[in-house]
Design an enzyme around this catalytic site. Structure first.
Site, PDB file in Angstrom:
ATOM      1  N   LYS A   1      60.600  16.112  -3.619  1.00 41.33           N
ATOM      2  CA  LYS A   1      61.675  15.899  -2.646  1.00 41.33           C
ATOM      3  C   LYS A   1      61.090  15.365  -1.337  1.00 41.33           C
ATOM      4  O   LYS A   1      59.961  15.715  -1.006  1.00 41.33           O
ATOM      5  CB  LYS A   1      62.429  17.208  -2.379  1.00 41.33           C
ATOM      6  CG  LYS A   1      62.977  17.889  -3.618  1.00 41.33           C
ATOM      7  CD  LYS A   1      64.100  17.100  -4.266  1.00 41.33           C
ATOM      8  CE  LYS A   1      64.663  17.853  -5.471  1.00 41.33           C
ATOM      9  NZ  LYS A   1      65.755  17.115  -6.130  1.00 41.33           N
TER      10      LYS A   1
ATOM     11  N   HIS B   1      65.619  13.887 -19.086  1.00 41.81           N
ATOM     12  CA  HIS B   1      66.624  14.276 -18.098  1.00 41.81           C
ATOM     13  C   HIS B   1      68.005  13.887 -18.615  1.00 41.81           C
ATOM     14  O   HIS B   1      68.149  12.927 -19.359  1.00 41.81           O
ATOM     15  CB  HIS B   1      66.357  13.602 -16.747  1.00 41.81           C
ATOM     16  CG  HIS B   1      67.099  14.248 -15.621  1.00 41.81           C
ATOM     17  ND1 HIS B   1      68.432  13.998 -15.377  1.00 41.81           N
ATOM     18  CD2 HIS B   1      66.707  15.153 -14.694  1.00 41.81           C
ATOM     19  CE1 HIS B   1      68.827  14.721 -14.338  1.00 41.81           C
ATOM     20  NE2 HIS B   1      67.802  15.428 -13.903  1.00 41.81           N
TER      21      HIS B   1
END
EC number: 4.1.1.39
Length: 471
Positions: free
Chosen positions: A168, A287
């Site tokens: 992040k 994912h």
């Protein structure tokens, strides 16, 4: 060959495709649909319409029906059940002969079962709740390129969940700063770090630069910790050719694992990449970006348990499954049901967990369940209880949001996880005694103590939209 006389015109689907006396064969592919019919359309007609439009039928009788054995090839609606607590909808169970589907092609199965039929006017809404893939069909699919045991052996990690984190902010970092974050988290105690699903090759960070800096970070963390580490390098790309180019470069960099967005990338690309990973000794992280568009509406779409089964057949070593306790949607019993579909060899029908059929996977390897999305140290006792050891607990903000930085956040997660596993192995009900287990571990870990204080009030207590149907 059919001996029936051709009779032109339009007739009710139920005359051909509603067969309540049919006993499904072991080789049949079985599907359960939740059907919400239009007003004045009977349940039998709506169920038969779904069976017809997802197999051999069309809107009118055609003379070429006489050129084949329609009774052999047609889908058969063989059972109807009430949906608990829902007066509008019902469950329709449909059996399909296996010869309707190309071997090893999830693409072909889904094109039939969730194709044009989902826009059919006879139904207001339609949801594919579950599929029973017969073992005959399972054996034609490649499945996970490696599987759980092979991954544990390669990573040399046993007896606990793997720990990971998504870098992040997920967009905007330069490749060098991105690699720095990877190093700090792996050095702090995580096993894996991860590209976010929408990190591909943008102007702020081209994929080659990211792969190089990340690979350097992984090597450095391995040398300093003596542990095997990895980073999920996302090779999802605009074309299959470019995807394989990125996969080959990841292999040259020495990466143990790559990543693919299987729904946005597509099942053809995913199966091809899984085959490449199997041939090249590479782990494959999957994912599920876009899944909620497909599975979150409780009346229309495809339940995630179906997508999970399809992914296991298509190929992947990890799959994101939600967390139950984090920021993303997930009913606990339903999640336990599809996590078993990823990992176990045989799963019996269990309506309390949303499983409508027995499912036999034969000897197909299992898939690691990945718990990711809004989780932090306070969630770890519940996560270890829910997902067990054969899982990846993935903390993005729950690592990098630590006041002392990335390495401290990673250390806090590692200490908390090992404390929970130890307590569980000693017979402690860790979810029930979460505060005591974590507080005891925090006495020897200032990183964990700070993490507990930082996130002590953070909860995601929203009602689940897609609940199990129950009376």
């Amino acid at each position: 060959m059919s001996t029936k006389t051709y009779d032109a015109g339009v007739k009710d689907y139920a005359l051909t495709y509603w067969t309540p006396d049919y006993v499904p064969l072991d080789s049949d592919l079985l599907a359960c649909f939740k059907v919400t019919p239009q007003a004045k359309v009977s349940r039998e007609e709506a169920a038969a319409a779904v069976a017809a439009e997802s197999s051999t039928g069309t809107w009118t009788t055609v003379w070429s029906d006489l050129l084949t054995d329609l009774d052999y090839y047609k889908g058969r609606a063989y059972r109807i059940e009430d949906v608990p607590g829902d007066k509008e909808s019902f469950y329709a169970f449909i059996a399909y002969p296996l010869d309707l589907f190309e071997e090893g092609s999830i693409v072909n199965v889904l094109t039939s079962l969730v194709g044009n039929v989902f826009g059919f006017k006879a139904v207001r809404a339609l949801r594919l709740e579950d599929i029973r893939f017969p073992l005959h069909y399972v054996k034609t699919c490649g499945g996970p390129p490696n599987g759980i045991q092979v991954e544990r052996d390669r990573m040399d990690k046993y007896g606990r969940p793997f720990l990971g984190a998504t870098v992040k902010p997920k967009l905007g970092l330069s490749a060098k700063n991105y690699g720095r974050a990877v190093y700090e988290m792996l050095r702090g105690g995580l096993d894996f770090t991860k590209d976010d699903e929408n990190v591909n090759s943008q102007p702020f960070m081209r994929w080659q630069n990211r792969f190089e800096f990340v690979s350097e970070a992984v090597r450095k963390a391995q040398e300093e910790t003596g542990e095997r580490k990895g980073h999920y390098l996302n090779v999802t790309a605009p074309t299959c050719e470019e995807m394989f180019k990125r996969a080959e470069f990841a292999k040259e960099c020495g990466a143990p694992i790559i990543m693919h967005d299987f729904l946005t990338g597509g099942f053809t690309a995913n199966t091809s990449l899984a085959n490449w990973c199997r041939d090249n000794g590479m782990l494959l992280h999957i994912h599920r970006a876009m899944h909620a568009v497909i599975d979150r509406n409780p009346k229309h779409g495809i339940h995630f348990r179906v997508l999970a089964k399809c992914l296991r057949l298509s190929g992947g070593d990890h799959l994101h499954t939600g967390t139950v306790v984090g920021k993303l949607e997930g009913d606990r019993q339903s999640t336990l049901g599809f996590v078993d579909q990823l990992r176990e060899s045989f799963i019996p029908e269990d309506r309390s967990r949303g499983l409508f059929f027995d499912q036999d996977w034969g000897g197909m390897p299992g898939v690691m369940a990945v718990a990711s999305g809004g989780i932090h140290v306070w969630h770890i006792p519940a996560l270890v209880t829910i997902f067990g050891d054969d899982s990846v607990l993935q903390f993005g903000g729950g690592t990098q949001g630590h006041p002392w930085g990335n390495a401290a956040g990673a250390a806090a997660n590692r200490v908390a996880t090992e404390a929970c596993v130890k307590a569980r192995n000693e017979g402690v009900e860790i979810e029930k005694h979460a505060r005591e287990v974590l507080s005891d571990a925090a006495r020897h870990s200032p990183e964990l103590a700070v993490a507990m204080e930082t996130w002590k009030e953070i909860k995601f207590e929203f009602d689940v939209v897609d609940k199990l149907d129950a009376a």
